[in-house]
Every structure is written in C-alpha cells, then in structure tokens.
Design an enzyme around this catalytic site. Structure first.
Site, mmCIF file in Angstrom:
data_model
loop_
_atom_site.group_PDB
_atom_site.id
_atom_site.type_symbol
_atom_site.label_atom_id
_atom_site.label_comp_id
_atom_site.label_asym_id
_atom_site.label_seq_id
_atom_site.Cartn_x
_atom_site.Cartn_y
_atom_site.Cartn_z
ATOM 1 N N PRO A 1 0.816 -1.147 -0.139
ATOM 2 C CG PRO A 1 -0.838 -1.614 1.568
ATOM 3 C CD PRO A 1 0.488 -2.241 0.946
ATOM 4 C CD GLU A 2 3.261 2.824 -4.096
ATOM 5 O OE1 GLU A 2 3.232 3.818 -4.718
ATOM 6 O OE2 GLU A 2 4.185 1.934 -4.442
#
Length: 269
Positions: free
Chosen positions: A2-3
C-alpha cells in the site's frame, strides 16, 4: 505494498464508521508485527475517536488520551465489519466499537505496525518527513532547491520521504512518464520548468489514484473489499515489453535504487 493513495483510501473508508464513536475494546492476537504492539493501546477503551488523519503512509487514530498510529506495511489492510463476524487467518488486531462494528487489521506478512503515543508526544517515525505531495508546501521551487548538486536519479529523489512523502514506486514511474522525464536523470539536472511539470504530474497522478480507490496489484483492497481501480489505468508500470501508449515504442524495465522502474526511452528525456 500500500502506497499513499491506498492509505488515504483506507482512511476515507473507515472514518465514517469510527469518528465520533466510542471504543468498546481492543483485542490483539499477535503481540508483535514489525514492532511489539504496546499494551498502552488499551487506553483507547472507553474513548471517543475524535479524528483519523494520515501522515505519509501512517494513519493516526486520535482520542483524548492519545493516538494510535497504524502502518499497513507490505500487505496490511483494514476492514470495518460487524463485530460478530469471527476473525480469519492473519487478522491480528480488532478495535471493537460500541456501535456494533469492528475495525479489523489483517496482515499476512506482519510488516505493519500499531503504535501508541501520548498527547503531545511526537512520533519518532514521523520525524524528518518531507511535505505531503498534495499540499501547497510541495512546489517546484522547493524541489529544485532540494535537488541542487544531487547526483542521485530523479526517480530515487522523488521517492525519498525526506524530500516528499508518499511517492512510491508505482506512482514515481507513472508521474515521470506523464512528465516525459527519464527516471535515470540526475535530480540536479532538472530545470525549474521541468520540476514544475513533474510536481503537477505527481499531484495529478496521486489525486486520480485516490479517486479510483488506489491500485490493486497483489495485496491491496479497499475497506469494502473492492480492488483499487487505478491498476487499470497504469501507463508504464509493469508494462515492460509492451507498446508505449504514446509513441508505440517498447516499454523498458530497469532497476533504479533496487526498485523496478518502467519507462519509454523515446518519450522520456
């Protein structure tokens, strides 16, 4: 992994169910993720969640007695579910609410984190972070000044959280392609005009990904279980050997700073 867009999507997804609600109990099934999970998280019990904020890729769940800081790591995800639903494999932390719901943290690789900070205490993990990319503090002038005399590749430079937070590998490749800037160029070689374009593209790519629910490649799903749809709009990331969407040349892949990087040698200079 996840960014920033995926973390922001998670924040937007859980906030309507948690902010203003009272914590009934917290259950920790795994004592250690990336770091030990502090017993002090129990202080949340009986407290109203005042707000849920994001800083870089961290979520901050604020109460009157302190703040829980959550990081999704490589494979973590948050779901808001009915409290009666039994936990599944890799469901490590449950935050039960008085309204009958539970915030459930799942993390197969256990690289994420749940930490606790007292009121007024500055989280050490947030120290020395650069500005948020969607804020007014992130400007071409700021980046050009930071990049002076820096020989490092511009892709590595924009992924450094000390310069700007949250521009992860996917979004760095996509933003540089949109700006028509070769990712291997030294950061100092960009002109102010090029920084202006790149900053605008970073903001646009991140904002669009958030609207699309983030990017699902392997691990990420939104709070409601749906995938992030930005993956369907990637122009170069993961497209090695395919035709460039602009000129038709072959998309290349190269390791830059130990990260896979995707670009077009004709469009990007």
């Amino acid at each position: 992994m996840p960014e920033l867009p995926e973390v922001e999507v998670s924040r937007q997804g859980i906030s309507p169910f948690l902010v203003g609600e009272t914590v009934k109990a917290i259950e920790v099934r795994t004592p250690k993720l990336r770091w030990d999970i502090p017993f002090a998280l129990k202080k949340m019990e009986g407290q109203v969640i005042r707000d849920i904020k994001r800083r870089a890729k961290y979520l901050l769940v604020e109460t009157d007695v302190g703040t829980a800081l959550i990081h999704l790591g490589m494979s973590g995800s948050l779901r808001v579910l009915e409290a009666a639903l039994p936990p599944a494999k890799h469901d490590h932390v449950d935050l039960f609410m008085m309204n009958g719901r539970v915030l459930r943290y799942n993390d197969p690789r256990r690289f994420g984190a749940w930490l606790w900070y007292e009121p007024g205490e500055a989280p050490a993990v947030l120290a020395h972070l650069g500005p948020e990319p969607l804020s007014d503090a992130f400007t071409a002038q700021y980046m050009a000044e930071r990049a002076k005399k820096r020989q490092v590749a511009v892709k590595t430079f924009i992924m450094d959280n000390k310069n700007v937070v949250g521009v992860g590998n996917i979004y760095a490749s996509e933003s540089l392609f949109s700006a028509r800037i070769l990712p291997t160029r030294p950061a100092h070689s960009l002109t102010l005009a090029e920084w202006q374009v790149l900053v605008e593209k970073i903001k646009a790519v991140l904002a669009h990904s958030i609207r699309q629910g983030g990017t699902t490649l392997k691990d990420f799903n939104q709070v409601d279980g749906k995938p992030g749809y930005f993956a369907q709009e990637l122009q170069v990331y993961g497209k090695q050997g395919e035709a460039c969407p602009e000129c038709g040349a072959v998309i290349h892949e190269q390791k830059i700073g130990q990260r896979n990087t995707f670009f077009c040698r004709l469009c990007q200079i």
